[in-house]
Motif scaffolding. Structure first.
Motif, PDB file in Angstrom:
ATOM      1  N   GLY A 248       0.791  -1.346   0.257  1.00  0.00           N
ATOM      2  CA  GLY A 248      -0.144  -0.022  -0.093  1.00  0.00           C
ATOM      3  C   GLY A 248       1.228   1.095   0.490  1.00  0.00           C
ATOM      4  N   ILE A 249       0.433   2.338  -0.263  1.00  0.00           N
ATOM      5  CA  ILE A 249       0.874   3.684  -0.370  1.00  0.00           C
ATOM      6  C   ILE A 249       1.260   4.026   0.499  1.00  0.00           C
ATOM      7  N   ASP A 250       2.109   4.728   1.231  1.00  0.00           N
ATOM      8  CA  ASP A 250       2.587   5.143   1.966  1.00  0.00           C
ATOM      9  C   ASP A 250       1.783   6.218   3.029  1.00  0.00           C
ATOM     10  N   GLY A 251       2.036   5.968   4.259  1.00  0.00           N
ATOM     11  CA  GLY A 251       0.988   6.324   4.780  1.00  0.00           C
ATOM     12  C   GLY A 251      -0.289   5.257   5.300  1.00  0.00           C
ATOM     13  N   CYS A 252      -0.791   3.961   4.813  1.00  0.00           N
ATOM     14  CA  CYS A 252      -1.488   3.239   5.066  1.00  0.00           C
ATOM     15  C   CYS A 252      -1.541   2.888   5.603  1.00  0.00           C
ATOM     16  N   GLY A 253      -0.687   2.307   7.190  1.00  0.00           N
ATOM     17  CA  GLY A 253      -0.413   1.666   8.069  1.00  0.00           C
ATOM     18  C   GLY A 253       0.300   0.142   8.109  1.00  0.00           C
ATOM     19  N   LYS A 254       0.978   0.659   6.735  1.00  0.00           N
ATOM     20  CA  LYS A 254       1.356  -1.052   6.789  1.00  0.00           C
ATOM     21  C   LYS A 254       3.080  -0.962   8.403  1.00  0.00           C
ATOM     22  N   SER A 255       3.472   0.164   8.677  1.00  0.00           N
ATOM     23  CA  SER A 255       4.204  -0.560   9.838  1.00  0.00           C
ATOM     24  C   SER A 255       3.207  -0.833  10.623  1.00  0.00           C
ATOM     25  N   THR A 256       2.541  -0.116  10.910  1.00  0.00           N
ATOM     26  CA  THR A 256       1.914  -0.037  12.301  1.00  0.00           C
ATOM     27  C   THR A 256       1.233  -1.172  12.271  1.00  0.00           C
ATOM     28  N   GLN A 257       0.315  -1.970  11.477  1.00  0.00           N
ATOM     29  CA  GLN A 257       0.132  -3.178  11.155  1.00  0.00           C
ATOM     30  C   GLN A 257       0.837  -3.925  11.757  1.00  0.00           C
TER      31      GLN A 257
ATOM     32  N   MET B 268      -3.317  13.236   4.653  1.00  0.00           N
ATOM     33  CA  MET B 268      -3.724  13.969   5.775  1.00  0.00           C
ATOM     34  C   MET B 268      -2.629  13.055   6.698  1.00  0.00           C
ATOM     35  N   ARG B 269      -1.924  12.011   6.485  1.00  0.00           N
ATOM     36  CA  ARG B 269      -1.185  10.950   6.808  1.00  0.00           C
ATOM     37  C   ARG B 269       0.263  11.103   7.156  1.00  0.00           C
ATOM     38  N   ARG B 270       0.515  11.611   5.670  1.00  0.00           N
ATOM     39  CA  ARG B 270       1.924  12.288   4.662  1.00  0.00           C
ATOM     40  C   ARG B 270       2.455  12.800   5.706  1.00  0.00           C
TER      41      ARG B 270
ATOM     42  N   ASP C  15     -10.264  -1.970   4.167  1.00  0.00           N
ATOM     43  CA  ASP C  15      -9.998  -0.507   3.633  1.00  0.00           C
ATOM     44  C   ASP C  15      -9.633  -0.338   4.875  1.00  0.00           C
ATOM     45  N   ALA C  16      -8.061   0.727   4.596  1.00  0.00           N
ATOM     46  CA  ALA C  16      -7.196   1.361   5.858  1.00  0.00           C
ATOM     47  C   ALA C  16      -8.485   2.811   6.219  1.00  0.00           C
ATOM     48  N   ARG C  17      -9.152   2.949   5.783  1.00  0.00           N
ATOM     49  CA  ARG C  17      -9.178   4.163   5.908  1.00  0.00           C
ATOM     50  C   ARG C  17      -9.867   4.522   7.838  1.00  0.00           C
ATOM     51  N   VAL C  18     -10.280   3.064   8.534  1.00  0.00           N
ATOM     52  CA  VAL C  18     -10.417   3.038   9.479  1.00  0.00           C
ATOM     53  C   VAL C  18      -9.597   3.434  10.606  1.00  0.00           C
ATOM     54  N   ASP C  19      -9.827   2.885  11.732  1.00  0.00           N
ATOM     55  CA  ASP C  19      -9.339   2.939  12.884  1.00  0.00           C
ATOM     56  C   ASP C  19      -8.793   2.126  12.777  1.00  0.00           C
ATOM     57  N   GLN C  20      -7.291   1.735  13.051  1.00  0.00           N
ATOM     58  CA  GLN C  20      -6.218   0.757  13.390  1.00  0.00           C
ATOM     59  C   GLN C  20      -6.550  -0.190  13.618  1.00  0.00           C
ATOM     60  N   ASN C  21      -7.030  -0.439  15.300  1.00  0.00           N
ATOM     61  CA  ASN C  21      -7.919  -1.581  15.441  1.00  0.00           C
ATOM     62  C   ASN C  21      -8.762  -2.657  14.828  1.00  0.00           C
ATOM     63  N   GLN C  22      -9.332  -1.606  14.124  1.00  0.00           N
ATOM     64  CA  GLN C  22     -10.393  -2.526  13.117  1.00  0.00           C
ATOM     65  C   GLN C  22      -9.726  -3.135  12.707  1.00  0.00           C
ATOM     66  N   ILE C  23      -8.956  -2.640  11.630  1.00  0.00           N
ATOM     67  CA  ILE C  23      -7.688  -3.108  10.433  1.00  0.00           C
ATOM     68  C   ILE C  23      -7.311  -3.991  10.879  1.00  0.00           C
ATOM     69  N   PHE C  24      -6.979  -4.136  11.811  1.00  0.00           N
ATOM     70  CA  PHE C  24      -5.921  -5.497  13.049  1.00  0.00           C
ATOM     71  C   PHE C  24      -7.299  -6.668  12.806  1.00  0.00           C
TER      72      PHE C  24
HETATM   73  N1  ADP Z   1      -5.979   2.769  10.867  1.00  0.00           N
HETATM   74  C1  ADP Z   1      -5.379   4.536  11.435  1.00  0.00           C
HETATM   75  N2  ADP Z   1      -5.939   5.342  11.406  1.00  0.00           N
HETATM   76  C2  ADP Z   1      -5.317   6.046  12.141  1.00  0.00           C
HETATM   77  N3  ADP Z   1      -4.290   6.961  11.871  1.00  0.00           N
HETATM   78  C3  ADP Z   1      -3.301   5.666  10.853  1.00  0.00           C
HETATM   79  C4  ADP Z   1      -3.333   4.380  11.211  1.00  0.00           C
HETATM   80  N4  ADP Z   1      -2.688   3.836  11.151  1.00  0.00           N
HETATM   81  C5  ADP Z   1      -1.254   4.622  11.570  1.00  0.00           C
HETATM   82  N5  ADP Z   1      -1.611   5.743  10.885  1.00  0.00           N
HETATM   83  C6  ADP Z   1      -1.094   6.623  11.788  1.00  0.00           C
HETATM   84  O1  ADP Z   1      -0.596   7.143  10.129  1.00  0.00           O
HETATM   85  C7  ADP Z   1       1.109   7.431  10.129  1.00  0.00           C
HETATM   86  C8  ADP Z   1       1.456   6.378   8.736  1.00  0.00           C
HETATM   87  O2  ADP Z   1       1.407   4.773   9.308  1.00  0.00           O
HETATM   88  P1  ADP Z   1       2.242   4.179   8.835  1.00  0.00           P
HETATM   89  O3  ADP Z   1       1.952   2.618  10.159  1.00  0.00           O
HETATM   90  O4  ADP Z   1       3.469   3.897   9.653  1.00  0.00           O
HETATM   91  O5  ADP Z   1       1.587   3.426   7.369  1.00  0.00           O
HETATM   92  P2  ADP Z   1       3.061   2.850   6.138  1.00  0.00           P
HETATM   93  O6  ADP Z   1       4.126   1.983   7.263  1.00  0.00           O
HETATM   94  O7  ADP Z   1       2.314   2.489   5.769  1.00  0.00           O
HETATM   95  O8  ADP Z   1       3.732   3.995   5.816  1.00  0.00           O
HETATM   96  C9  ADP Z   1       1.670   6.979  10.761  1.00  0.00           C
HETATM   97  O9  ADP Z   1       1.627   8.476  11.528  1.00  0.00           O
HETATM   98  C10 ADP Z   1       0.713   6.057  11.854  1.00  0.00           C
HETATM   99  O10 ADP Z   1       0.682   6.784  13.679  1.00  0.00           O
END
Ligand code: ADP
Ligand code: MG
Length: 201
Positions: free
Chosen positions: A8-17, A142-144, A179-188
């Motif tokens: 997924g593109i930058d900010g989609c939440g890969k590292s977080t998940q 927004m997450r950029r 759909d990764a626009r939602v809350d991170q726990n919901q994605i998980f």
């Molecule tokens: N589901 C989410 N909702 C809102 N913000 C999120 C979510 N997942 C991640 N973020 C935030 O968005 C930013 C990018 O997340 P990150 O996991 O680093 O994405 P990636 O590794 O895909 O670039 C971080 O600041 C993170 O805390």
């Protein structure tokens, strides 16, 4: 045996998940290794520095792609293959599909040549499961990050092509589109549900 990749593109939440998933495996005493692309090896991290350096603005798209697959070949050889052979879970933050989306579609090198060279570099080591975390342009903006590397600095036109690439390839069976626009726990929750189902955990 399982190789799980996140795309997924930058900010989609890969590292977080991936962080959350690693924790999930560890709590269950399941051996798992996490790597990132480009990088994940000493050689690969040096290649990463070249690729992401903002000074290297004149980099040819073919040079970019070949550096990426060089890093990928090293990662497969040094870490991914040996761990899969031991039966461990391997998680990778970006893999072959990133090259199809970014270099194939984004840079315009084409899906065919990218796939061909990807297969050569990885010795046909395909993921068992790929999560495509999908966000829209608004969420992306927004997450950029403020501080961006060479590839992250690309304009929205480039990102649109990358998103198009992802949406074209993510319909195949190996992919789970979320759909990764939602809350991170919901994605998980969606990720875990899929992993438990596919690997009988
Ligand atoms: N589901 C989410 N909702 C809102 N913000 C999120 C979510 N997942 C991640 N973020 C935030 O968005 C930013 C990018 O997340 P990150 O996991 O680093 O994405 P990636 O590794 O895909 O670039 C971080 O600041 C993170 O805390
Ligand atoms: Mg990340």
């Amino acid at each position: 045996m399982p190789l799980i990749t996140f795309e997924g593109i930058d900010g989609c939440g890969k590292s977080t998940q991936i962080l959350m998933l690693k924790d999930y495996f560890e709590k269950r005493k399941l051996k798992c290794s996490v790597f990132r692309e480009p990088g994940g090896t000493v050689i690969g991290e040096k290649i990463r520095d070249i690729l992401l350096d903002n000074q290297n603005s004149i980099m040819d798209p073919k040079a970019e792609f070949l550096l990426l697959v060089a890093s990928r070949a090293q990662l497969v050889h040094e870490h991914i293959k040996p761990r899969l052979e031991l039966g461990e879970f391997v998680i990778v933050d970006r893999y072959i599909d990133s090259s199809v989306a970014y270099q194939g579609f984004g840079r315009g090198l084409g899906k065919k040549i990218v796939t061909f060279i990807n297969e050569f570099a990885t010795e046909l080591v395909y993921p068992d499961l790929t999560f495509y975390l999908e966000i829209d342009e608004k969420t992306f903006e927004m997450r950029r990050k403020e501080k961006r590397d060479r590839i992250e600095s690309e304009g929205i036109e480039f990102i649109r092509k990358v998103m198009e690439g992802y949406s074209e390839i993510s319909s195949s069976k190996r992919f789970v589109k979320i759909d990764a626009r939602v809350d991170q726990n919901q994605i998980f929750v969606a990720i875990i549900k899929e992993i438990e189902r596919r690997f009988n955990l």
